[in-house]
Design a protein around this motif. Structure first.
Motif, mmCIF file in Angstrom:
data_model
loop_
_atom_site.group_PDB
_atom_site.id
_atom_site.type_symbol
_atom_site.label_atom_id
_atom_site.label_comp_id
_atom_site.label_asym_id
_atom_site.label_seq_id
_atom_site.Cartn_x
_atom_site.Cartn_y
_atom_site.Cartn_z
ATOM 1 N N ASP A 244 0.939 -1.108 0.132
ATOM 2 C CA ASP A 244 0.003 -0.058 0.041
ATOM 3 C C ASP A 244 0.905 1.090 -0.215
ATOM 4 O OD1 ASP A 244 -1.713 2.133 0.311
ATOM 5 O OD2 ASP A 244 -2.680 1.001 2.087
ATOM 6 N N ASP A 247 -1.303 6.428 -2.345
ATOM 7 C CA ASP A 247 -2.109 6.468 -3.744
ATOM 8 C C ASP A 247 -2.159 5.485 -4.815
ATOM 9 O OD1 ASP A 247 0.401 7.084 -4.403
ATOM 10 O OD2 ASP A 247 -0.012 8.840 -5.665
ATOM 11 N N LYS A 248 -1.308 4.459 -4.488
ATOM 12 C CA LYS A 248 -1.331 3.281 -5.503
ATOM 13 C C LYS A 248 -0.977 1.864 -4.808
ATOM 14 C CE LYS A 248 1.993 5.273 -7.502
ATOM 15 N NZ LYS A 248 2.400 6.372 -6.383
ATOM 16 N N TRP A 249 -1.243 0.860 -5.377
ATOM 17 C CA TRP A 249 -0.637 -0.422 -4.731
ATOM 18 C C TRP A 249 0.316 -0.982 -5.789
ATOM 19 C CZ3 TRP A 249 -2.265 -3.235 -0.364
ATOM 20 C CH2 TRP A 249 -3.302 -2.518 0.419
ATOM 21 N N LEU A 250 1.397 -1.615 -5.293
ATOM 22 C CA LEU A 250 2.057 -2.576 -6.048
ATOM 23 C C LEU A 250 2.471 -3.792 -5.153
ATOM 24 C CD1 LEU A 250 3.793 0.648 -6.215
ATOM 25 C CD2 LEU A 250 4.499 -0.258 -8.162
ATOM 26 N N PRO A 268 3.352 -3.773 -10.817
ATOM 27 C CA PRO A 268 2.177 -3.152 -10.822
ATOM 28 C C PRO A 268 1.124 -3.879 -10.334
ATOM 29 C CG PRO A 268 2.609 -3.602 -13.211
ATOM 30 C CD PRO A 268 4.039 -3.913 -12.545
ATOM 31 N N MET A 269 0.393 -3.364 -9.672
ATOM 32 C CA MET A 269 -0.867 -4.113 -9.248
ATOM 33 C C MET A 269 -2.088 -3.022 -9.009
ATOM 34 S SD MET A 269 -1.057 -5.689 -5.012
ATOM 35 C CE MET A 269 -2.780 -5.159 -4.555
ATOM 36 N N SER A 270 -3.151 -3.796 -9.106
ATOM 37 C CA SER A 270 -4.332 -3.172 -8.863
ATOM 38 C C SER A 270 -5.563 -3.857 -8.324
ATOM 39 C CB SER A 270 -4.965 -2.850 -10.144
ATOM 40 O OG SER A 270 -5.438 -3.776 -11.165
ATOM 41 N N TRP A 271 -6.701 -3.439 -7.542
ATOM 42 C CA TRP A 271 -7.545 -4.290 -7.189
ATOM 43 C C TRP A 271 -8.979 -4.315 -8.264
ATOM 44 C CZ3 TRP A 271 -7.100 -6.895 -2.650
ATOM 45 C CH2 TRP A 271 -6.209 -6.279 -1.834
ATOM 46 N N GLN A 272 -9.452 -5.612 -8.442
ATOM 47 C CA GLN A 272 -10.610 -5.900 -9.437
ATOM 48 C C GLN A 272 -11.516 -6.668 -8.554
ATOM 49 O OE1 GLN A 272 -9.628 -6.889 -13.364
ATOM 50 N NE2 GLN A 272 -7.805 -5.481 -13.539
ATOM 51 N N PRO A 276 -6.616 -8.830 -5.402
ATOM 52 C CA PRO A 276 -5.746 -8.150 -5.824
ATOM 53 C C PRO A 276 -5.098 -8.867 -7.430
ATOM 54 C CG PRO A 276 -5.029 -9.832 -4.182
ATOM 55 C CD PRO A 276 -6.570 -9.893 -4.384
#
Length: 497
Positions: A244, A247-250, A268-272, A276
């Motif tokens: 965490d 402002d972003k996740w990796l 790179p990583m995002s949440w959908q 994760p």
């Protein structure tokens, strides 16, 4: 800022990362190297420097003093979990050789050698978890357990939760889920693990798996969240952390990368849909951009003059097991590392006070100058490509005569009388080891009488990452006695290229 993978090109496994203010802090496994539990700092997740060590030693017993045939190879400090809780920093790991789990704590993460408490038993590959006002450890291999801690994290809570949390699949799996990292986000508990399917099952490589639930009572849903090798020998990039960054996740996961060890990749990583999602279309990118300003740090591998006014190691160096403190010095002969042969041993892996530093892929070359005039009968001193299948080059004293000797683990490979070398001066001999991780993991050995013209000796060492030591290859500086004590070696100017 551009990220190029692997983000760190050296052995840095079992990572955990927290953010505190403007800094990220990372811990990694160094097992039997002392001091241990390195804490690294970064402001950009790309550049890292060592700022402290969690402990100076785990224990001072026969295991860590390499006595009576005992050692901590392949054991020691494993897979540390790091958190900040109630303004204190905590780090916990299990030590298989001691059959204990240790919880270390401090109010200053950048200060070395924290306080600790001991728990009986091995809570394998654990992670701190904080859920609904309670504190837990989640641990295990395949069968994942949970145990509740007191809120100060210093003891097991009497009458608290202590049970099986979930069981992970067995069929078709060579290594069931382990290496837990636990997170809480948006009402979900996330438990991330490494898993390794058998050959012929899926891609047959290490992969990252996530379980999630809205309750400790389950049910837990399961999903493979990353399965890629970045085209390296079908060695999966897995086990590590979700980061965490505000402002972003990796994510940072590591890969078994041959003889150099287990090396990290920043992804790179995002949440959908509250899962994760790691990588780009399921792949590890060779390069990608992140919106952070780059902040350079001190290097993790350095050249070293050994010119110090006090006997304090640079943070990049660690001893093999516990050192004998009065058997090494920077101050007895200023400008040199003096290693004194105060105990006899039967070879490298039982020798005390071997000083080590990491290697880096694709190539690492280390050169050192030594004064070997004070070796006694049977002494051996020089440089080593340090791992289970090691290669040593140095000087030995045989009946008052000095010989350059190259030794691999399975025996002597080359032997040259120093007196036969033109221009030799036993107070100024130079040795070099060149690690080539791009050329099928080979190490090459050299000597020189002037520090400029080097002569290769013997054949190259075929390096292998083996589980007896369970670490990547390091450079090691050694001096030990095999027949009588009282000798010593002075080293200076370790040069890394």
């Amino acid at each position: 800022m551009k990220i190029t993978n692997p983000v760190l090109k050296m052995d840095m496994p079992d990572i955990d990362i927290i953010k505190d203010g403007d800094n990220f802090y990372m811990v990694s496994t160094t097992m039997f190297f002392m001091p241990g539990g390195p804490v690294l700092r970064s402001k950009d997740l790309k550049n890292w420097e060592i700022v402290s060590y969690i402990f100076d030693k785990i224990a001072d017993n026969d295991i860590y003093q390499l006595k009576k045939g005992k050692n901590a190879y392949g054991s020691g400090q494993w897979a540390t979990s790091l958190v900040k809780h109630n303004d204190m920093f905590y780090a916990t790991f299990a030590s298989n050789d001691m059959k204990k789990t240790y919880i270390y704590f401090t109010d200053d993460i950048e200060k070395s050698f924290w306080d600790r408490v001991e728990l009986d038993g091995v809570y394998h590959d654990m992670s701190f978890l904080f859920w609904e006002g309670h504190s837990y450890l989640v641990y295990g291999n395949g069968d994942i357990h949970i145990i509740e801690l007191e809120d100060d994290l210093k003891s097991i809570k009497a009458g608290g939760v202590n049970r099986l949390l979930l069981s992970t699949p067995k069929d078709g799996i060579m290594l069931r889920c382990e290496g837990c990292r636990a997170y809480v986000k948006d009402g979900f508990i996330y438990l991330c693990f490494i898993e390794w399917p058998k050959e012929g099952v899926g891609n047959g490589r290490r992969r990252e798996v996530c379980y999630r639930s809205t309750s400790l009572d389950g049910p837990f849903e399961r999903k493979v969240i990353f399965d890629d090798d970045m085209n390296y020998r079908n060695c999966g990039i897995a086990q590590g952390v979700l980061i965490d960054a505000g402002d972003k996740w990796l994510s940072m996961l590591f890969q078994d990368h041959g003889a150099v060890g287990r090396i990290p990749y920043l992804l790179p990583m995002s949440w959908q849909d509250n899962w994760p999602v790691i990588g780009v279309d399921g792949k590890a990118p060779v390069e990608f951009e992140i919106d952070m300003a780059e902040v350079k740090t001190a290097p993790l591998v350095i050249s070293e003059s050994f010119n110090h006014k006090e006997n304090k190691l640079p943070l990049q160096f660690q001893w093999n097991h516990n050192p004998i403190e009065d058997a090494w010095s920077f101050t007895e002969r200023p400008g040199y590392l003096r290693l004194k042969n105060t105990v006899c041993c039967d070879g490298l892996l039982s020798a005390r006070n071997t000083l080590t530093e990491r290697t880096a892929t694709p190539k690492s070359v280390y050169t050192i100058e030594g004064d070997f005039t004070q070796l006694k009968e049977g002494d051996y001193a020089g440089l080593v490509a340090f791992m289970g299948e090691y290669g040593q080059i140095g000087v030995t004293n045989e009946k008052g005569k000095l010989f350059i000797v190259l030794i691999f683990k399975d025996g002597i490979k080359e032997r040259i009388a120093v007196s036969e070398i033109s221009g030799f001066d036993e107070s100024h001999l130079f040795f070099r080891i060149a690690f080539d991780f791009d050329n099928e993991d080979k190490a090459y050995f050299y000597y020189s009488v002037d520090g400029e013209n080097f002569v290769e000796i013997g054949k190259a060492l075929q390096m292998h990452y083996t589980l007896d030591l369970f670490v990547g290859y390091r450079i090691g500086i050694f001096s030990y006695a095999t027949k009588e004590t009282g000798g010593m070696t002075d080293f200076r100017n370790l040069v890394v290229m």
